[in-house]
Design a protein around this motif. Structure first.
Motif, mmCIF file in Angstrom:
data_model
loop_
_atom_site.group_PDB
_atom_site.id
_atom_site.type_symbol
_atom_site.label_atom_id
_atom_site.label_comp_id
_atom_site.label_asym_id
_atom_site.label_seq_id
_atom_site.Cartn_x
_atom_site.Cartn_y
_atom_site.Cartn_z
ATOM 1 N N ILE A 225 0.827 -1.217 0.000
ATOM 2 C CA ILE A 225 0.000 0.000 0.000
ATOM 3 C C ILE A 225 0.858 1.263 0.000
ATOM 4 C CG2 ILE A 225 -1.737 1.301 1.282
ATOM 5 C CD1 ILE A 225 -2.858 -1.414 2.224
ATOM 6 N N LEU A 247 -4.433 4.774 2.814
ATOM 7 C CA LEU A 247 -5.800 4.280 2.944
ATOM 8 C C LEU A 247 -6.801 5.387 2.634
ATOM 9 C CD1 LEU A 247 -5.569 2.051 6.159
ATOM 10 C CD2 LEU A 247 -5.950 1.265 3.818
ATOM 11 N N CYS A 251 -9.584 4.181 -0.247
ATOM 12 C CA CYS A 251 -10.802 3.607 0.323
ATOM 13 C C CYS A 251 -11.994 4.545 0.140
ATOM 14 C CB CYS A 251 -10.614 3.312 1.807
ATOM 15 S SG CYS A 251 -9.356 2.060 2.138
ATOM 16 N N GLU A 257 -11.772 3.519 7.869
ATOM 17 C CA GLU A 257 -10.587 2.652 7.800
ATOM 18 C C GLU A 257 -9.432 3.201 8.633
ATOM 19 O OE1 GLU A 257 -11.275 -0.144 6.500
ATOM 20 O OE2 GLU A 257 -13.177 0.613 5.720
ATOM 21 N N HIS A 281 -0.606 -6.346 8.058
ATOM 22 C CA HIS A 281 -1.748 -5.498 7.711
ATOM 23 C C HIS A 281 -2.013 -5.686 6.221
ATOM 24 C CE1 HIS A 281 -1.452 -3.274 11.540
ATOM 25 N NE2 HIS A 281 -0.148 -3.398 11.373
ATOM 26 N N ALA A 283 -5.152 -4.710 2.818
ATOM 27 C CA ALA A 283 -6.439 -4.199 2.356
ATOM 28 C C ALA A 283 -7.058 -5.264 1.465
ATOM 29 C CB ALA A 283 -6.270 -2.891 1.588
ATOM 30 N N TRP A 290 -12.167 -0.951 -1.658
ATOM 31 C CA TRP A 290 -11.131 -1.487 -0.780
ATOM 32 C C TRP A 290 -11.395 -1.063 0.653
ATOM 33 C CZ3 TRP A 290 -7.213 -4.703 -2.340
ATOM 34 C CH2 TRP A 290 -7.014 -4.816 -3.730
ATOM 35 N N ARG A 291 -11.042 -1.971 1.590
ATOM 36 C CA ARG A 291 -11.085 -1.616 3.000
ATOM 37 C C ARG A 291 -10.014 -2.398 3.750
ATOM 38 N NH1 ARG A 291 -16.245 -3.049 6.407
ATOM 39 N NH2 ARG A 291 -14.847 -1.985 7.839
ATOM 40 N N LEU A 292 -9.713 -1.959 4.949
ATOM 41 C CA LEU A 292 -8.695 -2.612 5.769
ATOM 42 C C LEU A 292 -9.150 -4.027 6.113
ATOM 43 C CD1 LEU A 292 -5.976 -1.671 7.073
ATOM 44 C CD2 LEU A 292 -7.294 -1.230 9.165
ATOM 45 N N SER A 293 -8.235 -4.972 6.044
ATOM 46 C CA SER A 293 -8.575 -6.353 6.390
ATOM 47 C C SER A 293 -8.669 -6.498 7.905
ATOM 48 C CB SER A 293 -7.506 -7.306 5.840
ATOM 49 O OG SER A 293 -6.279 -7.095 6.514
#
Length: 392
Positions: A225, A247, A251, A257, A281, A283, A290-293
């Protein structure tokens, strides 16, 4: 000697670009278009492709099976199990390779544990490593692991090493439960006992079980990222703050996020997790957004310093220092108001300190292991005055 620079090139095919549902492999690194992308990082490997390469543990499995031969990035991409993290598949033809759909079950854990021990010890069972390799292990980290299937879907089984000082499995399960109670987005986990060993089974965040198989989610790691590398020279880019910046760019709901990332950073500081590096970390995108896992690998790092505690990544103007003032110093970069960030830090500090023991014992962490890790949750220096100004 003049260093050899490897240049990697990537271009999207016309058929791919012509698909009405086309999406970029990586929204910031490999944007859609007809231009040829180039990179000299990672020996000419784009980060979004390198995320599909085996981790340290899987490379060890491959090299053991290959008689100790060194394998390059392309070798690993072509020969690794198709069940790698994310949604990419690799082959030499124009058609996508057919995915393998055979997975070991949780009832096979006893045999898999024996094979994992054989890899660690370079034992005579190394010829059987192919059985372990074929089911896929590329889910990040360096500890022994593999993928198994239960009635609810795919899970990553992570094995304790025979030389572990304490049972990481139970403690990590306890930390995931504690993080979930504090409102963090975490993976569902459970612990299964195999013989005298505990095996945590953590649900994969990049797969969803459906009637026809497993739906894949696209994934890029936290290393990709911010376009960083896993090298000492690139450690200045190992940063929660830079990750939050990126992010915000990629996103659809950046405030959600980055606030989640801030809470995760504070939680890692409270449990003394100095293994919170960028590869822990990621995404994900199940559709176009997309978003944070979900959070994973939330484990105290022992032993710890009694003078100063650091995270693996920069978390404020004073670098990696896991101190309350430093965590607060970049609040605006996380789309937060200052008072919001202060409330998160205070609440996390109080809740983790007061409940970690009860949660740990409830999920089966032994009294001895609680005693081993207790200092991770009581940092006397968390609010002591800092040298230098961390209040930006």
């Amino acid at each position: 000697m003049v260093p050899i620079i490897t240049v990697g090139r990537f271009v999207y095919g016309k058929n791919y670009l012509g698909n009405p549902d086309v999406v970029p492999i990586a929204p910031l690194e490999l944007k859609l278009g007809t231009a040829t992308c180039r990179t000299t990082k990672l020996n000419g490997t784009f980060g979004a492709l390198g995320d599909s390469c085996p981790d340290d543990w899987e490379r060890r499995v491959f090299e053991t099976h290959a008689g100790g031969a060194w394998l390059g990035e392309i070798d690993c991409l072509l020969h690794a199990p198709d069940d790698r993290a994310g949604a990419l598949g690799f082959g030499l033809g124009l058609e996508s390779p057919a995915p393998k759909r055979e997975f070991n079950k949780t009832l096979d854990l006893d045999e898999l544990l024996t094979l994992a021990d054989a890899v660690i010890a370079d034992g005579p069972e190394a010829r059987q490593v192919e059985d372990l390799m074929l089911i896929g292990t590329s889910m990040g980290g360096a500890r022994p692991k593999t993928v198994v299937e239960d009635m609810n879907g795919l899970r990553v089984a992570m094995f304790n090493r025979p030389d572990d000082r304490w049972k990481h499995a139970r403690v990590e399960h306890a930390m995931l439960e504690r993080a979930k109670a504090r409102g963090l987005m975490t993976l569902h986990s459970r612990v299964q006992t195999v013989g005298d060993r505990d095996v945590p089974l953590v649900r994969r965040f990049d797969r969803e079980k459906t009637g026809g198989g497993h739906l894949r989610a696209r994934m890029i790691s936290g290393l990709t990222i911010p376009r960083a590398e896993d090298t000492r020279q690139q450690r200045d880019r190992w940063s929660y703050v830079l990750l939050a910046d990126e992010l915000r760019r990629m996103c659809i709901d950046p405030g959600r996020e980055t606030a989640e990332l801030f809470r995760r950073m504070v939680f890692n500081a409270q449990i003394s997790n100095s293994d919170d590096h960028l590869r822990n970390h990621a995404a994900i995108a199940k559709a176009k957004d997309w978003r944070l896992s979900p959070a994973c690998d939330l484990t105290p790092s022992m032993p710890i310093s009694l003078e100063r505690r650091d995270l693996a990544m920069n978390c404020g103007v004073l670098g990696r220092c896991a101190h309350a003032d430093n965590l607060l110093s970049q609040w605006a970069r996380f789309h937060l108001e200052r008072v919001q960030a202060q409330v998160i830090i205070v609440a996390m500090e109080m809740q983790v300190a007061s409940t970690w023991y009860e949660v740990s014992r409830r999920v089966g962490v032994s009294e001895k292991d609680c005693e081993t890790v207790t200092s991770a949750f009581a940092d006397p220096g968390f609010r002591l005055p800092l040298e230098g100004n961390a209040d930006a």
